[in-house]
Scaffold this motif. Structure first.
Motif, PDB file in Angstrom:
ATOM      1  N   GLY A 243       0.783  -1.225   0.000  1.00 34.93           N
ATOM      2  CA  GLY A 243       0.000   0.000   0.000  1.00 34.93           C
ATOM      3  C   GLY A 243       0.814   1.272   0.000  1.00 34.93           C
ATOM      4  N   LEU A 244       2.108   1.219   0.344  1.00 33.81           N
ATOM      5  CA  LEU A 244       2.899   2.449   0.401  1.00 33.81           C
ATOM      6  C   LEU A 244       3.464   2.855  -0.965  1.00 33.81           C
ATOM      7  CD1 LEU A 244       3.480   4.449   2.603  1.00 33.81           C
ATOM      8  CD2 LEU A 244       5.704   3.390   2.934  1.00 33.81           C
ATOM      9  N   SER A 359      -0.233   5.878   8.823  1.00 32.65           N
ATOM     10  CA  SER A 359      -0.966   4.692   9.281  1.00 32.65           C
ATOM     11  C   SER A 359      -0.389   3.401   8.716  1.00 32.65           C
ATOM     12  CB  SER A 359      -2.444   4.816   8.900  1.00 32.65           C
ATOM     13  OG  SER A 359      -2.609   4.796   7.491  1.00 32.65           O
ATOM     14  N   ARG A 360       0.320   3.483   7.602  1.00 32.27           N
ATOM     15  CA  ARG A 360       0.857   2.280   6.964  1.00 32.27           C
ATOM     16  C   ARG A 360       2.347   2.073   7.236  1.00 32.27           C
ATOM     17  NH1 ARG A 360      -2.187   2.848   1.035  1.00 32.27           N
ATOM     18  NH2 ARG A 360      -4.313   2.826   1.874  1.00 32.27           N
ATOM     19  N   THR A 361       2.940   2.929   8.062  1.00 27.55           N
ATOM     20  CA  THR A 361       4.360   2.824   8.367  1.00 27.55           C
ATOM     21  C   THR A 361       4.536   2.392   9.812  1.00 27.55           C
ATOM     22  OG1 THR A 361       4.806   4.621   6.796  1.00 27.55           O
ATOM     23  CG2 THR A 361       6.552   4.053   8.346  1.00 27.55           C
ATOM     24  N   ARG A 423      -7.157  -2.072   0.571  1.00 26.48           N
ATOM     25  CA  ARG A 423      -6.977  -1.214   1.744  1.00 26.48           C
ATOM     26  C   ARG A 423      -6.114  -1.944   2.755  1.00 26.48           C
ATOM     27  NH1 ARG A 423     -13.161   0.983   2.738  1.00 26.48           N
ATOM     28  NH2 ARG A 423     -13.406   2.056   0.733  1.00 26.48           N
ATOM     29  N   PRO A 424      -4.823  -1.695   2.737  1.00 26.75           N
ATOM     30  CA  PRO A 424      -3.957  -2.366   3.707  1.00 26.75           C
ATOM     31  C   PRO A 424      -4.318  -1.965   5.120  1.00 26.75           C
ATOM     32  CG  PRO A 424      -2.687  -1.370   1.924  1.00 26.75           C
ATOM     33  CD  PRO A 424      -4.083  -0.854   1.805  1.00 26.75           C
ATOM     34  N   PRO A 426      -3.844  -0.770   8.887  1.00 27.78           N
ATOM     35  CA  PRO A 426      -2.852   0.088   9.517  1.00 27.78           C
ATOM     36  C   PRO A 426      -1.803  -0.724  10.253  1.00 27.78           C
ATOM     37  CG  PRO A 426      -5.067   0.903   9.931  1.00 27.78           C
ATOM     38  CD  PRO A 426      -5.207  -0.449   9.322  1.00 27.78           C
ATOM     39  N   VAL A 427      -0.566  -0.216  10.214  1.00 24.59           N
ATOM     40  CA  VAL A 427       0.522  -0.893  10.892  1.00 24.59           C
ATOM     41  C   VAL A 427       0.588  -0.421  12.321  1.00 24.59           C
ATOM     42  CG1 VAL A 427       3.004  -1.285  10.919  1.00 24.59           C
ATOM     43  CG2 VAL A 427       1.806  -1.049   8.748  1.00 24.59           C
TER      44      VAL A 427
END
Length: 428
Positions: A243-244, A359-361, A423-424, A426-427
């Motif tokens: 997603g990034l 949110s994805r990192t 939609r990955p 959130p990490v």
């Protein structure tokens, strides 16, 4: 007894008046007051703004200094392009060191090296050193830390459990970026023309070093360094996270919008015989983005962030048609108004996109994730400037060059559409 009671005059009970309702105070900037009520946020924000102002100064100062001394804009452009390419390579590495060792321990030595590079460039220009020394000196400034990304990483750490507050903080940071890009070139031009050609570089380097030192001193808001043990191995590089990469591609397209709009507007103003007004027209675009960023931060985010991001990119693609249509009228006033409106679409896209990057990192890679987004933006600016310049030379300066930002915005929307269904999570 009954007659006596009946003869008594009947009085109605005294009515009880309800307590007056307190009127709710109208607090339009309550979201911003809330995030700045956290101890330490005002201090690191003020220091970061001081450190961030040179990002709008150093490039144009170098161009004015080199062109004024050597009489070659081609040389000045090549030197600054080399520095931009070096920054794109060194920026993520510097941010990775900040994640591993902490912002303060990384930013201070990196800034010291970048400041020495700026001073070396100044001395090489002043003493007429060979051209290759200019490239080497400006390449040394590539270690300049991404102070905007570091500031966003602090907000993400402070409000890791509060998406609404992170949205407001990201909106403020985007408005701060636009403000620096508005004031920086004006200050650099004033210093280089009113004092001496090296003044802009000297003042910019001093502001950068001072601001980073003050920013690094604010330790209580600094994100903690992630533990690296056998039980807790380091998180994967953000580039390998699902997603990034599509988000970074969208940032690349957004940067191309900025770069092509700048070249196209300056060429249009030159063709209309109002070359000096080109900077003011670009300032209107930045002002529109700054105002939209602040207003967007006052709104409560609704819906899934990926869906909001799709809506923002769609609005950006639609509003980028305005400069193209306005340039065809031949009226600079109409084009200026179109640039103001078009600029209002970029800030919400950047704010929502930065929120998705956060949110994805993983928390231990926040600085790197933020810097990768900025690196993609800078790469897009370089590509957009080159594409816009080609369009001006081969198409026309009267408005056809504004087709480049339209194409870049359409590409950003296409990428977002293709990735909207995925939609990955959130990490954490």
């Amino acid at each position: 007894m009954i007659l006596f009671l009946a003869a008594r005059p009947v009085t109605s009970p005294t009515p009880v008046r309800p307590a007056p309702r307190r009127r709710a105070r109208f607090r339009p900037f309550a979201p911003y007051r809330r995030i700045f009520a956290v101890p330490g946020t005002r201090a690191f924000t003020a220091a970061n703004l001081l450190a961030r102002l040179p990002m709008g100064m150093l490039s144009i100062s170098a161009v004015l200094m080199i062109a004024g001394s050597r009489g070659s804009y081609a040389l000045a452009g090549a030197v600054t392009a080399t520095g931009l390419a070096a920054t794109a390579l060194a920026g993520p590495w510097t941010a990775r060191m900040a994640d591993r060792y902490g912002q303060a321990r990384t930013a201070v030595p990196a800034t010291a090296l970048a400041t020495l590079g700026s001073l070396s460039l100044l001395l090489c220009v002043h003493y007429n050193a060979p051209d290759w020394t200019l490239f080497a000196s400006y390449a040394a400034t590539a270690t300049t830390p991404n102070t905007g990304g570091m500031s966003r990483a602090r907000w993400a750490h402070l409000f890791r459990d509060d998406p609404a507050a992170r949205h407001t903080a990201n909106s403020f940071e985007q408005a701060a970026d636009e403000l620096c890009f508005m004031l920086g070139p004006v200050l650099a031009t004033l210093l280089c023309t009113a004092l001496f050609p090296e003044a802009g570089t000297a003042v910019g380097a001093a502001l950068l070093l001072t601001g980073v030192l003050l920013f690094a001193a604010q330790r209580r808001t600094e994100p903690p360094v992630a533990a690296r043990t056998a039980a807790h191995p380091p998180a994967r590089s953000p580039l390998r996270l699902p997603g990034l990469p599509p988000l970074l591609l969208t940032f690349l397209c957004t940067g191309a919008i900025f770069g092509s709009l700048e070249v196209g507007t300056l060429a249009y103003a030159d063709a209309q015989g109002i070359r000096s007004a080109g900077g003011g027209m670009l300032a209107l675009q930045a002002a529109g983005s700054c105002a939209a960023g602040l207003l967007y931060g006052l709104l409560r985010p609704a819906g899934h962030p990926a869906r909001r991001f799709l809506g923002c990119t769609a609005a950006m693609a639609a509003l980028m048609l305005l400069p193209l249509l306005a340039a065809g009228t031949g009226s600079p006033v109409t084009l200026a108004a179109a640039l103001l409106l078009a600029g209002m679409a970029t800030a919400p896209t950047m704010v929502t996109g930065m929120g998705l990057v956060q949110s994805r990192t993983p928390p231990g890679r926040l600085n790197e994730g933020m810097t990768l987004a900025v690196t993609a933006l800078l790469g897009g600016i370089a590509a957009g400037s080159a594409s816009g310049g080609w369009a001006v030379d081969h198409l026309s300066a009267g408005g056809a060059a504004y087709g480049v930002p339209v194409a870049a915005a359409a590409l950003a929307l296409t990428v977002t559409l293709f990735t909207a269904r995925r939609r990955p999570a959130p990490v954490s």
